[in-house]
Design an enzyme around this catalytic site. Structure first.
Site, PDB file in Angstrom:
ATOM      1  N   ARG A   1      10.457  55.902 -59.244  1.00  0.00           N
ATOM      2  CA  ARG A   1      11.731  56.554 -58.910  1.00  0.00           C
ATOM      3  C   ARG A   1      11.735  58.041 -59.235  1.00  0.00           C
ATOM      4  O   ARG A   1      12.508  58.807 -58.654  1.00  0.00           O
ATOM      5  CB  ARG A   1      12.880  55.885 -59.666  1.00  0.00           C
ATOM      6  CG  ARG A   1      13.237  54.508 -59.159  1.00  0.00           C
ATOM      7  CD  ARG A   1      14.148  53.813 -60.125  1.00  0.00           C
ATOM      8  NE  ARG A   1      13.592  53.886 -61.477  1.00  0.00           N
ATOM      9  CZ  ARG A   1      14.191  53.451 -62.566  1.00  0.00           C
ATOM     10  NH1 ARG A   1      15.378  52.915 -62.478  1.00  0.00           N
ATOM     11  NH2 ARG A   1      13.621  53.540 -63.747  1.00  0.00           N
TER      12      ARG A   1
ATOM     13  N   GLU B   1      -5.415  42.464 -84.308  1.00  0.00           N
ATOM     14  CA  GLU B   1      -5.024  43.848 -84.069  1.00  0.00           C
ATOM     15  C   GLU B   1      -4.560  44.459 -85.390  1.00  0.00           C
ATOM     16  O   GLU B   1      -4.014  43.746 -86.245  1.00  0.00           O
ATOM     17  CB  GLU B   1      -3.866  43.912 -83.069  1.00  0.00           C
ATOM     18  CG  GLU B   1      -4.202  43.362 -81.705  1.00  0.00           C
ATOM     19  CD  GLU B   1      -2.989  43.415 -80.778  1.00  0.00           C
ATOM     20  OE1 GLU B   1      -2.967  44.283 -79.902  1.00  0.00           O
ATOM     21  OE2 GLU B   1      -2.059  42.622 -80.966  1.00  0.00           O
TER      22      GLU B   1
ATOM     23  N   ASP C   1       2.723  36.174 -76.066  1.00  0.00           N
ATOM     24  CA  ASP C   1       2.120  37.468 -75.748  1.00  0.00           C
ATOM     25  C   ASP C   1       0.593  37.398 -75.690  1.00  0.00           C
ATOM     26  O   ASP C   1      -0.022  38.126 -74.915  1.00  0.00           O
ATOM     27  CB  ASP C   1       2.545  38.484 -76.816  1.00  0.00           C
ATOM     28  CG  ASP C   1       2.241  39.913 -76.399  1.00  0.00           C
ATOM     29  OD1 ASP C   1       2.593  40.270 -75.251  1.00  0.00           O
ATOM     30  OD2 ASP C   1       1.637  40.658 -77.187  1.00  0.00           O
TER      31      ASP C   1
ATOM     32  N   HIS D   1      -4.377  35.530 -72.962  1.00  0.00           N
ATOM     33  CA  HIS D   1      -5.723  35.999 -73.330  1.00  0.00           C
ATOM     34  C   HIS D   1      -6.566  34.927 -74.027  1.00  0.00           C
ATOM     35  O   HIS D   1      -7.695  34.659 -73.634  1.00  0.00           O
ATOM     36  CB  HIS D   1      -5.639  37.205 -74.270  1.00  0.00           C
ATOM     37  CG  HIS D   1      -4.868  38.354 -73.707  1.00  0.00           C
ATOM     38  ND1 HIS D   1      -4.958  38.729 -72.390  1.00  0.00           N
ATOM     39  CD2 HIS D   1      -4.009  39.237 -74.280  1.00  0.00           C
ATOM     40  CE1 HIS D   1      -4.176  39.772 -72.179  1.00  0.00           C
ATOM     41  NE2 HIS D   1      -3.580  40.094 -73.309  1.00  0.00           N
TER      42      HIS D   1
ATOM     43  N   LYS E   1      -0.934  40.676 -85.499  1.00  0.00           N
ATOM     44  CA  LYS E   1      -0.783  42.134 -85.607  1.00  0.00           C
ATOM     45  C   LYS E   1      -0.870  42.547 -87.066  1.00  0.00           C
ATOM     46  O   LYS E   1      -0.647  41.738 -87.954  1.00  0.00           O
ATOM     47  CB  LYS E   1       0.550  42.561 -85.013  1.00  0.00           C
ATOM     48  CG  LYS E   1       0.628  42.257 -83.532  1.00  0.00           C
ATOM     49  CD  LYS E   1       1.644  43.114 -82.841  1.00  0.00           C
ATOM     50  CE  LYS E   1       1.565  42.915 -81.332  1.00  0.00           C
ATOM     51  NZ  LYS E   1       0.447  43.620 -80.712  1.00  0.00           N
TER      52      LYS E   1
HETATM   53  P1  NAP Z   1       6.676  51.658 -68.265  1.00  0.00           P
HETATM   54  O1  NAP Z   1       5.945  52.720 -69.012  1.00  0.00           O
HETATM   55  O2  NAP Z   1       8.067  51.341 -68.641  1.00  0.00           O
HETATM   56  O3  NAP Z   1       6.633  52.061 -66.724  1.00  0.00           O
HETATM   57  C1  NAP Z   1       7.396  51.400 -65.754  1.00  0.00           C
HETATM   58  C2  NAP Z   1       7.170  52.073 -64.421  1.00  0.00           C
HETATM   59  O4  NAP Z   1       8.008  51.463 -63.450  1.00  0.00           O
HETATM   60  C3  NAP Z   1       7.489  53.550 -64.414  1.00  0.00           C
HETATM   61  O5  NAP Z   1       6.543  54.217 -63.603  1.00  0.00           O
HETATM   62  C4  NAP Z   1       8.866  53.590 -63.782  1.00  0.00           C
HETATM   63  O6  NAP Z   1       9.022  54.847 -63.192  1.00  0.00           O
HETATM   64  C5  NAP Z   1       8.730  52.462 -62.753  1.00  0.00           C
HETATM   65  N1  NAP Z   1       9.999  51.897 -62.320  1.00  0.00           N
HETATM   66  C6  NAP Z   1      10.989  51.405 -63.114  1.00  0.00           C
HETATM   67  N2  NAP Z   1      12.012  50.958 -62.360  1.00  0.00           N
HETATM   68  C7  NAP Z   1      11.652  51.173 -61.067  1.00  0.00           C
HETATM   69  C8  NAP Z   1      12.277  50.931 -59.825  1.00  0.00           C
HETATM   70  N3  NAP Z   1      13.514  50.377 -59.726  1.00  0.00           N
HETATM   71  N4  NAP Z   1      11.625  51.262 -58.694  1.00  0.00           N
HETATM   72  C9  NAP Z   1      10.388  51.816 -58.758  1.00  0.00           C
HETATM   73  N5  NAP Z   1       9.757  52.083 -59.904  1.00  0.00           N
HETATM   74  C10 NAP Z   1      10.371  51.762 -61.046  1.00  0.00           C
HETATM   75  O7  NAP Z   1       5.887  50.275 -68.298  1.00  0.00           O
HETATM   76  P2  NAP Z   1       4.324  50.038 -68.472  1.00  0.00           P
HETATM   77  O8  NAP Z   1       4.012  49.965 -69.918  1.00  0.00           O
HETATM   78  O9  NAP Z   1       3.566  50.996 -67.632  1.00  0.00           O
HETATM   79  O10 NAP Z   1       4.161  48.559 -67.928  1.00  0.00           O
HETATM   80  C11 NAP Z   1       4.196  48.251 -66.543  1.00  0.00           C
HETATM   81  C12 NAP Z   1       3.927  46.747 -66.385  1.00  0.00           C
HETATM   82  O11 NAP Z   1       2.656  46.459 -66.944  1.00  0.00           O
HETATM   83  C13 NAP Z   1       4.924  45.863 -67.136  1.00  0.00           C
HETATM   84  O12 NAP Z   1       5.073  44.662 -66.421  1.00  0.00           O
HETATM   85  C14 NAP Z   1       4.204  45.555 -68.453  1.00  0.00           C
HETATM   86  O13 NAP Z   1       4.625  44.354 -69.015  1.00  0.00           O
HETATM   87  C15 NAP Z   1       2.775  45.477 -67.969  1.00  0.00           C
HETATM   88  N6  NAP Z   1       1.775  45.754 -69.001  1.00  0.00           N
HETATM   89  C16 NAP Z   1       1.714  46.967 -69.620  1.00  0.00           C
HETATM   90  C17 NAP Z   1       0.743  47.221 -70.573  1.00  0.00           C
HETATM   91  C18 NAP Z   1       0.639  48.557 -71.249  1.00  0.00           C
HETATM   92  O14 NAP Z   1      -0.340  48.743 -72.001  1.00  0.00           O
HETATM   93  N7  NAP Z   1       1.513  49.487 -71.025  1.00  0.00           N
HETATM   94  C19 NAP Z   1      -0.187  46.216 -70.902  1.00  0.00           C
HETATM   95  C20 NAP Z   1      -0.105  44.983 -70.240  1.00  0.00           C
HETATM   96  C21 NAP Z   1       0.872  44.769 -69.292  1.00  0.00           C
HETATM   97  P3  NAP Z   1      10.439  55.517 -62.866  1.00  0.00           P
HETATM   98  O15 NAP Z   1      11.268  55.396 -64.095  1.00  0.00           O
HETATM   99  O16 NAP Z   1      10.048  56.911 -62.499  1.00  0.00           O
HETATM  100  O17 NAP Z   1      10.969  54.744 -61.734  1.00  0.00           O
END
Ligand code: NAP
Length: 485
Positions: free
Chosen positions: A51, A216, A235, A240, A331
């Site tokens: 967004r 961890e 989790d 995993h 953790k």
């Molecule tokens: P995040 O940092 O909160 O990022 C979420 C992303 O989604 C942002 O780019 C946000 O950008 C976008 N977004 C939110 N609402 C939206 C909408 N209505 N339309 C389009 N884009 C939207 O989350 P993340 O940590 O990257 O995680 C993303 C996914 O990966 C989640 O399902 C999480 O559980 C999974 N995951 C993450 C990790 C990790 O290490 N981070 C590890 C395993 C799994 P805008 O706000 O600009 O829209």
């Protein structure tokens, strides 16, 4: 030894959530490494979508900064980095609205491999899948990649599977578990099924028990609210650890093909017995001088969620009858370490006496982190003129050492898995029925401790978990392996 890099087909990869933590920390730096290695063919594109109001140049700057922060030494290769940034595009899009979708439709090509990475909250998966269809962007060959968590119980996982199945065939859905992308995990299959040595010993006749540890040192950090509703079981174990258990325990598939491998993994999950309450130890880390307690971290003084779990599992089949599988994860533990240890039985009869010593068992340890590699503990004669004295030494294969120059290009799990998506290889991705079977095993255990109002045991940060976790093995006459970072 320099590893071979086999280019994939030209692709358009759209990363929904392209501005998020995962995209910036893992996906984009990983794609840059694949680009630099020559695996990403000319003409391929990576399209960030979220967004945030950005144009493509603004996105390139964001990703430049992300690679500088989270990438490795390759960030100094300015020429490659400039070339990589040119393959990036950005579209401002709302998964729940209509803005940006026509623009995306114009951008994504129909004559190259299309992949859509859903790196957003699972609550948006349905909206994304629906709009990709409504706007005529995806086709019946497109691939979608979905992140964990894949549901929080069987019912929600089934609902998610149903939502995705409305628009995509199972053969198009790539449920990612980055543990499966680790070099060592794939090597586990290579070692088991590519050598004549191990498979004959891989059963209850020779294996005493198996330990799987994912430890961890970090706390729940900023994920407190999420984690308090999830806990270590949901989790880590349901996905995993369960996947590692499957790969260690499965029967040899008839051939190395996605469905053949996943059929065998599914059989393992279905053969997992329920775990008796006294074979489960749940814990919460206490506070220390380095940080707050778990309950403070999740801002819930009455939280009964576990930040640590250890359990003794059994697989009810001919191969594994009577062999305990001890799983633990937590953790704020003493070291960051993930390891699978196959502990073989003692010799039936030793020809050596007390004088020579008898240095015990063979153990095959498969290290996922740190220092991805394997070692096999074997008994040998202590070198030197001291007569026949036995010692136990590891035959160590740390991949970084064993592969020499090639190790430089040992890809990170995410980049390896993304390349598999482009190749259309689902072997290392979870199938819908696997995920559901894993929840079907997990749900009653969680319901059980909730019904019993089980209170997790406190453990010291920097330890190996609560004392009861030690007793879990000790009362079987066994010990956990030391957690080495
Ligand atoms: P995040 O940092 O909160 O990022 C979420 C992303 O989604 C942002 O780019 C946000 O950008 C976008 N977004 C939110 N609402 C939206 C909408 N209505 N339309 C389009 N884009 C939207 O989350 P993340 O940590 O990257 O995680 C993303 C996914 O990966 C989640 O399902 C999480 O559980 C999974 N995951 C993450 C990790 C990790 O290490 N981070 C590890 C395993 C799994 P805008 O706000 O600009 O829209």
């Amino acid at each position: 030894m320099v590893s071979r890099v086999i280019p994939v087909e030209t692709f358009d990869l759209v990363i929904f959530g392209g501005t998020g933590d995962l995209a910036r920390r893992k996906i984009l730096p990983g794609l840059f490494r694949r680009f630099r290695s020559g695996q990403m063919p000319a003409g391929s594109r990576v399209i960030g979508a979220a967004r945030s109001e950005l144009d493509s140049d603004g996105y390139r700057q964001m990703i430049f900064e992300a690679i500088a922060e989270f990438g490795g030494d390759e960030v100094h290769d300015k020429k490659s980095l400039d070339a990589f940034l040119k393959v990036l595009e950005y579209v401002t899009i709302d998964a729940k609205g209509d803005g940006g979708w026509s623009e995306l439709a114009d951008l994504v090509r129909q004559d190259v491999v299309q992949a859509f990475y859903f790196s957003v909250a699972p609550s948006l998966f349905g909206d994304l899948a629906e709009r990709l269809h409504t706007y005529g962007i995806s086709n019946d060959k497109s691939r979608i990649v979905v992140e964990k968590p894949f549901g929080r119980d069987l019912a929600s996982a089934q609902a998610l599977n149903k939502t995705l199945a409305t628009h995509f065939d199972e053969s198009q859905i790539y449920r990612i578990d980055h543990y499966l992308g680790k070099e060592t995990v794939q090597n586990l299959m290579a070692v088991r099924f590519g050598n004549v040595l191990f498979e004959p010993l891989w059963n209850n006749q020779y294996v005493d028990h198996i330990q799987i540890t994912v430890a961890e040192t970090v706390s729940v950090g900023g994920r407190g609210a999420y984690y308090d509703k999830s806990g270590a079981m949901r989790d880590m174990v349901q996905n995993h650890l369960m996947q590692l258990l499957c790969l260690i325990a499965m029967e040899p598939p008839s051939h190395f093909d996605a469905d053949a491998v996943r059929d065998e993994k599914l059989k393992v999950i279905r053969a997992l017995q329920s775990v008796a309450p006294h074979h489960i130890v749940r814990g919460q880390y206490d506070a220390d001088e380095n940080g707050p307690s778990f309950r403070e971290d999740v801002e819930n003084p009455r939280s009964f969620t576990e930040s640590f779990i250890a359990m003794r599992c059994h697989i009810a089949n001919w191969r594994w009858a009577g062999v305990p599988f001890y799983l633990r994860t937590g953790k704020r533990m003493s070291a960051r370490s993930s390891e699978i240890a196959v502990v073989f039985k003692e010799l039936g009869h030793s020809i050596f006496g007390d004088e020579e010593g008898n240095e015990g068992r063979n153990i095959l340890a498969i290290r996922l982190q740190p220092n991805e590699g394997m070692d096999l503990q074997v008994t040998i004669k202590e070198p030197g003129p001291g007569g026949m004295r036995l010692i136990n030494v590891p035959l160590d294969m740390t991949f970084a050492d064993a592969l020499g120059d090639g190790a430089e290009d040992v890809a990170d799990a995410y980049e390896r898995l993304i390349m598999d998506v482009i190749r259309g290889n689902q072997t290392l991705f979870m199938r819908g029925d696997e995920v559901e079977a894993a929840w079907a095993w997990t749900d009653p255990l969680i319901e059980g401790w909730e019904a019993r109002n089980d209170v997790p045991k406190l453990y010291d940060p920097g330890s190996a978990g609560p004392g009861d976790a030690m007793s879990l093995l000790r009362r079987d006459g066994r010990e956990w392996r030391e957690i080495k970072g």
